[in-house]
Scaffold this motif. Structure first.
Motif, PDB file in Angstrom:
ATOM      1  N   ILE A   1      40.207  42.069  43.528  1.00 52.98           N
ATOM      2  CA  ILE A   1      41.378  41.238  43.241  1.00 52.98           C
ATOM      3  C   ILE A   1      42.599  41.916  43.851  1.00 52.98           C
TER       4      ILE A   1
ATOM      5  N   GLY B   1      41.534  31.951  42.202  1.00 55.09           N
ATOM      6  CA  GLY B   1      40.215  32.560  42.196  1.00 55.09           C
ATOM      7  C   GLY B   1      39.974  33.536  41.076  1.00 55.09           C
ATOM      8  N   VAL B   2      40.916  33.638  40.115  1.00 58.11           N
ATOM      9  CA  VAL B   2      40.809  34.589  39.008  1.00 58.11           C
ATOM     10  C   VAL B   2      41.067  33.854  37.699  1.00 58.11           C
TER      11      VAL B   2
ATOM     12  N   GLY C   1      39.949  37.561  44.662  1.00 58.94           N
ATOM     13  CA  GLY C   1      40.942  36.910  43.820  1.00 58.94           C
ATOM     14  C   GLY C   1      42.319  37.368  44.244  1.00 58.94           C
TER      15      GLY C   1
ATOM     16  N   ARG D   1      44.457  33.739  49.356  1.00 58.08           N
ATOM     17  CA  ARG D   1      43.048  34.015  49.032  1.00 58.08           C
ATOM     18  C   ARG D   1      42.116  33.449  50.088  1.00 58.08           C
TER      19      ARG D   1
ATOM     20  N   LEU E   1      36.222  36.515  38.426  1.00 56.38           N
ATOM     21  CA  LEU E   1      36.424  35.639  39.577  1.00 56.38           C
ATOM     22  C   LEU E   1      35.778  34.280  39.359  1.00 56.38           C
TER      23      LEU E   1
END
Length: 265
Positions: A51, A171-172, A147, A135, A226
């Motif tokens: 991340i 994405g997180v 992420g 991302r 994720l």
């Protein structure tokens, strides 16, 4: 990886489960810069599940979010949707306001530091969309699941000091909903929803450090958070209907006084 935070599961095994470090060498960002390309070139060997936490200021600079403003106060007013609280001090008035993104912050997030003379810097127009673009570009470059969290610094009600929080994400899972699961004693959890996006942002602030010019950090060890379809950081903003502390003391008193007076007129 000189500036690095490592969290260990136990003293017995010494197993590293979380590692956070700042990416060095990020240059001064100007409007139009390809931020994903710059970060990607300096990030080193990322791994699947990493991340990246990126300070909002460099996102705003790359997106050209500069506004000509001889007076920062007018820029704050222009970004304000709702005044939450004000406090007079010898140099002027501190305003805690809700800005157009729904974020409650001092000065609406308008930044006058490290910007060209006669300008101020606004927050990204859509931090979640900015995080998504970064991302996708970084995942394409590295061929990995990543992420991205965009961070900004906020104060907290009832607490001294400031900490970084997530104002954009892609994405997180920025909220880890544990409701319905059980604690270690088998009792059902009914209200536990850790704000993982803010926790990640705060962890990266330990290595980014404002004065060191390190605006990007990598977090390794949280791949379980994720999710390509996860809600953005907008989901961290509490809806007005659930906000039990919507106004400052003076503002709430004045509003109640005005309502009471109107009811008698």
């Amino acid at each position: 990886m000189d500036r690095c935070v490592r969290a260990r599961r136990s003293a017995e095994t010494g197993e590293v489960v979380l590692t956070v470090w700042a990416i060095e060498g990020i240059p001064e960002i100007v409007a139009g810069d390809d931020l994903a390309a710059i970060i990607g070139a300096l990030a080193g060997a990322l791994e699947d599940g990493d991340i990246l936490a990126i300070t909002s200021k460099i996102v705003s600079k790359a997106e050209g979010r500069f506004v000509k403003a001889a007076d920062r106060e007018q820029a704050i007013t222009d970004e304000t949707v709702r005044v939450v609280a004000t406090r007079t001090y010898p140099g002027g008035v501190t305003r805690i306001v809700e800005n157009r993104l729904g974020i409650v912050a001092a000065a609406a997030g308008v930044d006058a530091s490290n910007t060209p003379r006669g300008t101020v810097l606004l927050l990204p127009e859509n931090p979640d969309a900015s995080a998504f673009r970064l991302r996708k570009a970084l995942e394409a470059r590295f061929g990995l699941r990543l992420g991205v969290i965009i961070t900004d610094t906020l104060g907290r009600a009832w607490r001294e000091g400031q900490t970084d929080v997530a104002i954009g994400a892609s994405g997180v899972r920025v909220l880890d909903d544990l409701r319905g699961s059980a604690d270690t004693q088998g009792r059902r959890l009914d209200v536990t929803v850790p704000a993982t996006g803010d926790e990640i942002a705060a962890a990266t602030d330990l290595v980014k450090r404002k004065s060191d010019g390190l605006p990007v950090a990598v977090v390794r060890g949280l791949a379980h958070l994720l999710a390509a379809d996860a809600d953005g950081a907008q989901s961290l903003i509490r809806p007005a209907a659930k906000d039990m502390f919507r106004l400052g003391t003076d503002e709430a008193w004045n509003l109640g006084f005005a309502a009471g007076k109107a009811s008698r007129d």
